[in-house]
Write a protein that holds these residues in place. Structure first.
Motif, PDB file in Angstrom:
ATOM      1  N   ASP A 130       0.856  -1.184   0.000  1.00  0.00           N
ATOM      2  CA  ASP A 130       0.000   0.000   0.000  1.00  0.00           C
ATOM      3  C   ASP A 130       0.894   1.237   0.000  1.00  0.00           C
ATOM      4  O   ASP A 130       2.096   1.166   0.246  1.00  0.00           O
ATOM      5  CB  ASP A 130      -0.905  -0.004   1.235  1.00  0.00           C
ATOM      6  CG  ASP A 130      -2.050   0.997   1.109  1.00  0.00           C
ATOM      7  OD1 ASP A 130      -2.155   1.655   0.053  1.00  0.00           O
ATOM      8  OD2 ASP A 130      -2.817   1.136   2.080  1.00  0.00           O
ATOM      9  N   PHE A 131       0.301   2.375  -0.335  1.00  0.00           N
ATOM     10  CA  PHE A 131       1.004   3.656  -0.272  1.00  0.00           C
ATOM     11  C   PHE A 131       0.323   4.525   0.780  1.00  0.00           C
ATOM     12  O   PHE A 131      -0.889   4.424   0.996  1.00  0.00           O
ATOM     13  CB  PHE A 131       0.975   4.368  -1.623  1.00  0.00           C
ATOM     14  CG  PHE A 131       1.596   3.572  -2.746  1.00  0.00           C
ATOM     15  CD1 PHE A 131       2.840   2.993  -2.603  1.00  0.00           C
ATOM     16  CD2 PHE A 131       0.926   3.419  -3.951  1.00  0.00           C
ATOM     17  CE1 PHE A 131       3.418   2.264  -3.632  1.00  0.00           C
ATOM     18  CE2 PHE A 131       1.482   2.697  -4.989  1.00  0.00           C
ATOM     19  CZ  PHE A 131       2.743   2.112  -4.825  1.00  0.00           C
ATOM     20  N   GLU A 132       1.102   5.390   1.425  1.00  0.00           N
ATOM     21  CA  GLU A 132       0.523   6.291   2.420  1.00  0.00           C
ATOM     22  C   GLU A 132      -0.434   7.288   1.780  1.00  0.00           C
ATOM     23  O   GLU A 132      -1.397   7.726   2.399  1.00  0.00           O
ATOM     24  CB  GLU A 132       1.640   7.040   3.150  1.00  0.00           C
ATOM     25  CG  GLU A 132       2.516   6.156   4.011  1.00  0.00           C
ATOM     26  CD  GLU A 132       3.577   6.944   4.749  1.00  0.00           C
ATOM     27  OE1 GLU A 132       3.602   8.188   4.587  1.00  0.00           O
ATOM     28  OE2 GLU A 132       4.356   6.328   5.501  1.00  0.00           O
ATOM     29  N   ALA A 133      -0.143   7.642   0.519  1.00  0.00           N
ATOM     30  CA  ALA A 133      -1.000   8.569  -0.235  1.00  0.00           C
ATOM     31  C   ALA A 133      -0.824   8.236  -1.709  1.00  0.00           C
ATOM     32  O   ALA A 133       0.165   7.611  -2.097  1.00  0.00           O
ATOM     33  CB  ALA A 133      -0.598  10.015   0.043  1.00  0.00           C
ATOM     34  N   SER A 135       0.410   8.205  -5.251  1.00  0.00           N
ATOM     35  CA  SER A 135       1.679   8.701  -5.775  1.00  0.00           C
ATOM     36  C   SER A 135       2.057   7.922  -7.031  1.00  0.00           C
ATOM     37  O   SER A 135       2.405   6.744  -6.944  1.00  0.00           O
ATOM     38  CB  SER A 135       2.789   8.584  -4.727  1.00  0.00           C
ATOM     39  OG  SER A 135       4.050   8.879  -5.294  1.00  0.00           O
ATOM     40  N   ASN A 138       5.660   6.647  -6.813  1.00  0.00           N
ATOM     41  CA  ASN A 138       5.854   5.413  -6.054  1.00  0.00           C
ATOM     42  C   ASN A 138       5.429   4.189  -6.859  1.00  0.00           C
ATOM     43  O   ASN A 138       6.069   3.133  -6.784  1.00  0.00           O
ATOM     44  CB  ASN A 138       5.070   5.464  -4.736  1.00  0.00           C
ATOM     45  CG  ASN A 138       5.678   6.427  -3.747  1.00  0.00           C
ATOM     46  OD1 ASN A 138       6.834   6.824  -3.868  1.00  0.00           O
ATOM     47  ND2 ASN A 138       4.893   6.826  -2.754  1.00  0.00           N
ATOM     48  N   ASN A 161      -8.324  -0.742  -3.229  1.00  0.00           N
ATOM     49  CA  ASN A 161      -7.270   0.021  -2.553  1.00  0.00           C
ATOM     50  C   ASN A 161      -7.165   1.366  -3.269  1.00  0.00           C
ATOM     51  O   ASN A 161      -6.593   1.457  -4.360  1.00  0.00           O
ATOM     52  CB  ASN A 161      -5.936  -0.729  -2.598  1.00  0.00           C
ATOM     53  CG  ASN A 161      -4.865  -0.056  -1.767  1.00  0.00           C
ATOM     54  OD1 ASN A 161      -4.711   1.163  -1.810  1.00  0.00           O
ATOM     55  ND2 ASN A 161      -4.116  -0.842  -1.005  1.00  0.00           N
ATOM     56  N   ASN A 163      -5.511   4.166  -2.746  1.00  0.00           N
ATOM     57  CA  ASN A 163      -4.199   4.771  -2.981  1.00  0.00           C
ATOM     58  C   ASN A 163      -3.456   4.109  -4.139  1.00  0.00           C
ATOM     59  O   ASN A 163      -2.838   4.783  -4.965  1.00  0.00           O
ATOM     60  CB  ASN A 163      -3.348   4.703  -1.707  1.00  0.00           C
ATOM     61  CG  ASN A 163      -3.834   5.666  -0.640  1.00  0.00           C
ATOM     62  OD1 ASN A 163      -4.570   6.604  -0.924  1.00  0.00           O
ATOM     63  ND2 ASN A 163      -3.443   5.422   0.598  1.00  0.00           N
ATOM     64  N   SER A 167      -2.799   5.882  -7.802  1.00  0.00           N
ATOM     65  CA  SER A 167      -1.390   6.015  -8.174  1.00  0.00           C
ATOM     66  C   SER A 167      -1.132   5.521  -9.595  1.00  0.00           C
ATOM     67  O   SER A 167      -0.193   5.967 -10.254  1.00  0.00           O
ATOM     68  CB  SER A 167      -0.508   5.229  -7.197  1.00  0.00           C
ATOM     69  OG  SER A 167      -0.634   5.740  -5.889  1.00  0.00           O
TER      70      SER A 167
END
Length: 209
Positions: A130-133, A135, A138, A161, A163, A167
């Motif tokens: 997962d990503f924090e936000a 991106s 990323n 998901n 994020n 992304s």
């Protein structure tokens, strides 16, 4: 069949997962694949095409020339398909292009597509990440680590998901779906299939019925 599990940096985790042979190792049925892809593409068509026919063209209904004595064929209306600006003969009309396929055939087509990817070694399993936000940077890092930065890829998640999905949204060559959204066309349209661990149970449960 056993497949090594990688992390998002492309390194082996030391673990392996057992993929169901009834889903990932069957003899592909090309005709089932053809029908399922054909249905998917047909369902994408809006079917809003329309051409005006003779009765729908705006114009005078006056007889444009006398019946006899002109040396040419008789003609009654300028709305005739024979004249420029006239109606279209048997022109397209709004219609639905969708058609039905039974569930057994659709499951066979999807298992065939997954088996093809596994047979061609274009299927990898990655542990959940997962990503924090959201991106894109990323996500590109993950693609590069997996060696997919210049290839069309499809990531299959177990659950939604936000994020990870956001992304990937700006990348034309990569797309993200959940296991319940998986279909034959998107599997075959990608060069590489990336299955997150959490998606395996859902895929096998949906296709083993």
């Amino acid at each position: 069949m056993e497949v090594k599990v990688l992390d998002k940096t492309g390194k082996e985790t030391g673990r392996k997962v057992q993929l169901s042979d009834s889903v990932f190792a069957i003899e592909p049925n090309n005709h089932a694949i053809y029908l399922d892809v054909k249905q998917y593409l047909a369902n994408q068509r809006q079917g809003t095409h329309k051409a005006k026919e003779r009765a729908e063209v705006i114009g005078s209904t006056r007889k444009i020339k006398k019946q006899k004595g002109t040396g040419t064929a008789r003609a009654g209306s300028k709305k005739s398909p024979l004249f420029k600006g006239g109606g279209t003969v048997f022109g397209p009309r709004p219609r639905s292009y969708s058609f039905k396929l039974n569930k057994t055939l659709k499951r066979l087509a999807r298992k065939s597509a997954l088996s093809l990817k596994a047979k061609e070694s274009n299927l990898i399993v990655v542990e959940d990440f997962d990503f924090e936000a959201p991106s894109t940077k990323n996500f590109l890092t993950v693609l590069k680590a997996l060696g997919l930065d210049n290839k069309k890829s499809l990531f299959v998640l177990g659950d939604t998901n936000k994020n990870v999905y956001l992304s990937s949204r700006n990348l034309k060559a990569s797309s993200v779906v959940t296991s319940s959204e998986l279909n034959t066309y998107t599997v075959l349209n990608a060069n590489n299939l990336v299955l997150l661990e959490s998606s395996l149970e859902g895929i096998e449960e949906n296709l083993s019925k």
